[in-house]
Design a protein around this motif. Sequence first.
Motif, PDB file in Angstrom:
ATOM      1  N   ILE A  31       0.849  -1.192   0.000  1.00  0.00           N
ATOM      2  CA  ILE A  31       0.000   0.000   0.000  1.00  0.00           C
ATOM      3  C   ILE A  31       0.887   1.246   0.000  1.00  0.00           C
ATOM      4  CG2 ILE A  31      -0.222   0.108   2.535  1.00  0.00           C
ATOM      5  CD1 ILE A  31      -3.186   1.015   2.022  1.00  0.00           C
ATOM      6  N   PHE A  54       0.485  -1.102  -5.083  1.00  0.00           N
ATOM      7  CA  PHE A  54       1.322  -1.577  -6.179  1.00  0.00           C
ATOM      8  C   PHE A  54       1.800  -2.958  -5.769  1.00  0.00           C
ATOM      9  CE2 PHE A  54       3.908   0.854  -3.228  1.00  0.00           C
ATOM     10  CZ  PHE A  54       5.019   0.064  -3.039  1.00  0.00           C
ATOM     11  N   GLU A  79      12.054   2.118   3.489  1.00  0.00           N
ATOM     12  CA  GLU A  79      10.685   2.299   3.988  1.00  0.00           C
ATOM     13  C   GLU A  79      10.413   1.129   4.930  1.00  0.00           C
ATOM     14  OE1 GLU A  79       7.676   2.817   0.989  1.00  0.00           O
ATOM     15  OE2 GLU A  79       8.672   4.561   0.107  1.00  0.00           O
ATOM     16  N   GLU A  81       8.332  -1.283   7.146  1.00  0.00           N
ATOM     17  CA  GLU A  81       6.926  -1.698   7.059  1.00  0.00           C
ATOM     18  C   GLU A  81       6.694  -3.003   7.826  1.00  0.00           C
ATOM     19  OE1 GLU A  81       5.067  -1.083   3.365  1.00  0.00           O
ATOM     20  OE2 GLU A  81       6.433   0.577   2.844  1.00  0.00           O
ATOM     21  N   ASP A 110      10.450  -1.867   2.367  1.00  0.00           N
ATOM     22  CA  ASP A 110      10.058  -1.614   0.976  1.00  0.00           C
ATOM     23  C   ASP A 110      11.121  -0.683   0.397  1.00  0.00           C
ATOM     24  OD1 ASP A 110       8.919  -0.723  -1.382  1.00  0.00           O
ATOM     25  OD2 ASP A 110       7.310   0.411  -0.411  1.00  0.00           O
ATOM     26  N   LYS A 131      10.361   0.158  -7.663  1.00  0.00           N
ATOM     27  CA  LYS A 131       9.895  -0.588  -6.487  1.00  0.00           C
ATOM     28  C   LYS A 131      10.160  -2.090  -6.535  1.00  0.00           C
ATOM     29  CE  LYS A 131       7.527   2.323  -3.741  1.00  0.00           C
ATOM     30  NZ  LYS A 131       7.872   2.490  -2.300  1.00  0.00           N
TER      31      LYS A 131
HETATM   32 MN    MN Z   1       6.131   1.455   1.032  1.00  0.00          MN
END
Ligand code: MN
Length: 228
Positions: A31, A54, A79, A81, A110, A131
């Motif tokens: 998300i 994504f 990131e 998570e 991420d 990503k």
């Molecule tokens: Mn993320």
Amino acid sequence: MTEFAIETPPIVALPIAGSDAKFPVRRVYCIGRNYAAHAIEMGHDPDREQPFFFQKNPNNLDPSGTFPYPPHSSDVHHEAEVAVMLKSGGTNIPIDAAESHIFGYALSLDMTRRDLQGAQKKMGRPWEIGKAFERSAPVGPIHPVTETGLLNEGAVVLKVNGEVRQEGDMNQMIWKVPEMISYLSDYFELAAGDVILSGTPSGVGPVQRGDVMELFVDGLGVLQVKVT
Ligand code: MN
């Protein structure tokens, strides 16, 4: 038995804390902008109009504890998570039934080629090259929900070289875990082996080769990842 014409790709299998069994991965949903302070730092208003997702590839998940700095970027961001692993799925899952599909949780990162993602955003193009690159999602061992209980709050802290960079709490998620599962199941068929990365608190920033990232979430231990 099926005969395959080429070598069969390996099943992505993640370690489970306290068990010899592994968790086989089917899909990975992520998300975007799910913590208000992170939405703001990325230049957006936090809102609850619509979540957006994504995907990464199953074999982007990497439990090795190292993160090789990827090519074609000079601005790779962390990131922090919480990853949610599903033991079952379906379509049109009601919010109040969503948590019954959770197998467990893991610490995850991420990792993002922010420069490439930014360029794709500007052109209105998809984000995969920013990503979904090789080993872009370091992940820790999975902690079964039978051990942790349902996680809807708890501090999320990421340190780089011992210095706090990201700090938040799971209770700050704009879209809570059961809401994400329910929403995704309206658009996709969810199934056992699916993984959802639940978004990152504010404080994202670049890493360099040699950096050591350490992610802490209450109940999920520590994930240490070295940038190589
Ligand atoms: Mn993320």
